[in-house]
Design a protein around this motif. Sequence first.
Motif, mmCIF file in Angstrom:
data_model
loop_
_atom_site.group_PDB
_atom_site.id
_atom_site.type_symbol
_atom_site.label_atom_id
_atom_site.label_comp_id
_atom_site.label_asym_id
_atom_site.label_seq_id
_atom_site.Cartn_x
_atom_site.Cartn_y
_atom_site.Cartn_z
ATOM 1 N N PRO A 97 0.511 -1.415 -0.160
ATOM 2 C CA PRO A 97 0.049 -0.065 -0.320
ATOM 3 C C PRO A 97 1.141 1.532 0.120
ATOM 4 C CG PRO A 97 0.107 -1.092 2.058
ATOM 5 C CD PRO A 97 0.471 -1.483 1.229
ATOM 6 N N THR A 98 0.505 2.461 -0.885
ATOM 7 C CA THR A 98 1.063 3.511 -0.398
ATOM 8 C C THR A 98 0.209 4.742 -0.804
ATOM 9 O OG1 THR A 98 1.147 3.500 -2.952
ATOM 10 C CG2 THR A 98 2.779 2.653 -2.580
ATOM 11 N N ASP A 99 0.064 4.913 0.349
ATOM 12 C CA ASP A 99 -0.358 6.130 1.202
ATOM 13 C C ASP A 99 0.046 7.424 0.235
ATOM 14 O OD1 ASP A 99 -2.639 4.849 1.768
ATOM 15 O OD2 ASP A 99 -1.517 4.819 3.980
ATOM 16 N N PRO A 100 -1.193 8.262 -0.488
ATOM 17 C CA PRO A 100 -0.535 9.997 -1.052
ATOM 18 C C PRO A 100 -0.183 10.530 0.317
ATOM 19 C CG PRO A 100 -2.876 9.627 -0.867
ATOM 20 C CD PRO A 100 -2.195 8.105 -0.458
ATOM 21 N N VAL A 101 1.101 10.854 -0.236
ATOM 22 C CA VAL A 101 1.736 12.028 0.222
ATOM 23 C C VAL A 101 0.990 13.841 0.982
ATOM 24 C CG1 VAL A 101 3.502 12.876 2.187
ATOM 25 C CG2 VAL A 101 3.605 10.921 0.899
ATOM 26 N N ALA A 102 0.460 14.157 2.270
ATOM 27 C CA ALA A 102 0.481 15.710 2.191
ATOM 28 C C ALA A 102 1.226 17.248 1.177
ATOM 29 C CB ALA A 102 -0.464 15.704 2.815
ATOM 30 N N TRP A 103 0.193 17.549 0.677
ATOM 31 C CA TRP A 103 1.411 18.565 0.405
ATOM 32 C C TRP A 103 2.116 19.288 2.073
ATOM 33 C CZ3 TRP A 103 3.707 18.682 -3.467
ATOM 34 C CH2 TRP A 103 3.990 18.239 -5.011
ATOM 35 N N GLY A 104 1.048 19.225 2.698
ATOM 36 C CA GLY A 104 1.764 20.251 3.826
ATOM 37 C C GLY A 104 2.550 18.963 4.671
ATOM 38 N N ASP A 105 2.571 18.116 4.300
ATOM 39 C CA ASP A 105 3.429 16.704 4.841
ATOM 40 C C ASP A 105 5.399 17.567 4.257
ATOM 41 O OD1 ASP A 105 5.372 15.171 6.373
ATOM 42 O OD2 ASP A 105 3.807 13.724 5.658
ATOM 43 N N VAL A 106 5.072 17.349 3.127
ATOM 44 C CA VAL A 106 6.133 17.657 2.567
ATOM 45 C C VAL A 106 6.476 18.735 2.241
ATOM 46 C CG1 VAL A 106 7.116 18.354 -0.209
ATOM 47 C CG2 VAL A 106 5.304 16.440 0.453
ATOM 48 N N ALA A 107 6.138 20.444 2.265
ATOM 49 C CA ALA A 107 6.011 21.720 2.526
ATOM 50 C C ALA A 107 7.095 21.482 3.973
ATOM 51 C CB ALA A 107 4.962 22.747 2.308
ATOM 52 N N SER A 108 6.054 21.564 4.810
ATOM 53 C CA SER A 108 6.821 20.719 6.357
ATOM 54 C C SER A 108 8.369 20.300 6.599
ATOM 55 C CB SER A 108 5.612 20.537 7.005
ATOM 56 O OG SER A 108 5.751 19.635 7.494
ATOM 57 N N HIS A 109 8.162 19.837 6.210
ATOM 58 C CA HIS A 109 10.297 18.868 5.884
ATOM 59 C C HIS A 109 10.881 20.018 4.975
ATOM 60 C CE1 HIS A 109 7.754 15.545 7.839
ATOM 61 N NE2 HIS A 109 9.018 14.522 8.234
ATOM 62 N N LEU A 110 10.141 20.200 4.266
ATOM 63 C CA LEU A 110 10.967 20.875 3.086
ATOM 64 C C LEU A 110 11.862 22.466 4.211
ATOM 65 C CD1 LEU A 110 9.691 20.864 -0.279
ATOM 66 C CD2 LEU A 110 11.826 19.584 0.586
ATOM 67 N N THR A 111 10.722 23.086 5.240
ATOM 68 C CA THR A 111 10.914 24.023 5.569
ATOM 69 C C THR A 111 11.777 23.420 6.943
ATOM 70 O OG1 THR A 111 8.674 24.307 6.403
ATOM 71 C CG2 THR A 111 9.805 25.265 4.379
ATOM 72 N N PHE A 112 11.900 22.559 7.570
ATOM 73 C CA PHE A 112 12.077 22.055 8.921
ATOM 74 C C PHE A 112 11.466 22.443 9.662
ATOM 75 C CE2 PHE A 112 15.907 21.869 5.963
ATOM 76 C CZ PHE A 112 17.503 21.330 6.144
#
Length: 354
Positions: A97-112
């Motif tokens: 299973p590959t659940d989609p990753v939320a854009w907020g998850d990606v954005a918060s990780h990119l900005t630490f």
Amino acid sequence: MFLFHSWEFAGRPRIPVVTDIVAQNTRPDLFVVLTGFALYLPFALDPSRHGRFRTGAYVERRIKRIVLPYYAALALALVLPYVLKVIYSLLGQAPNPTDPVAWGDVASHLTFTHMFFPEYWAGINGSLWTMSLEMQLYLLFPVVVLLVARWGLWALVPLSAVSVLWHVVTPFGDQWPEDFLWGATAIGRLTEFMAGMVAAVIVMRLRHRLTRRWLLAALVVFVLGYAVATGSLTGGRIPVREVGLSVAFGGLIVLAIGAKPVEAFFGSRPVARLGYMAYSMFLVHQPIVYYFSEGLERVLGVPEGHGELALLWSVGFAVVFVVGWLFFRFIEEPCIRWSKAVAKRPASAASTPL
């Protein structure tokens, strides 16, 4: 951290003493102490560096050395499940299973900033929550350097008091993960960070005085500090665990560098090389060992328990080592060379003293 996560993925099998230590998961605390030690080591060697510290060059080196490999690790964690989906399909297995990753998850990780969002802090790659903490410490470090340059190491005393007070006055109660994340911010872990700084001063300025008696004292400090940190007094508002681990791991550093047999072990070529690659190994280990454990269970039918843990701690570690070496060789090592080039440049007007 590899031992902790592989133990979790194997179903947390009970091994007397060993799993009691692994289950404490003190790796983030040790990592913070080592960060303080490594960042302050040049200043402990040469106190005149306080006056030559350049904030701009420091920030540029951190970005080139730390941020780009971290982004590459995020990309690996995002792509790997889809690659495995194809592999499982070719093997005739049901796709993972590959659940989609939320854009907020990606954005918060990119900005630490993912540590400030309970819904995202452990997303993408759960072990990388500490990167948010590390970035906070990197940004706070120039301020600490400025204070120490003006008032010496005595400046660390009120900073430690602020860190302890932070745990006392934080608004969260028994909420998970909010309470944990609130205490794990840079201010909450500042005592551990400064313990590494003090250890750097001790081993660099007082190394010739580290007789066997003092090294025995360092061993006692480590044992007692660790016992207090993991004992029944932990919990509640007083940060007993953080203070205890600060003392314990500070003593451990003094012991590791001051005791010749221990120093010889950590200074040996294989161990030193592994330490040089440690950042790459950390960045990739969790998704690799997770999907390796999943493969053992789904493809080979290995049940959770001691057998799976033995495979994870042997074959699994070998897989993590190979992936970590490739990651280091082709991603981190070029970034290391790129960041070192900053130090060779003449100081510019944009790189002003603190």
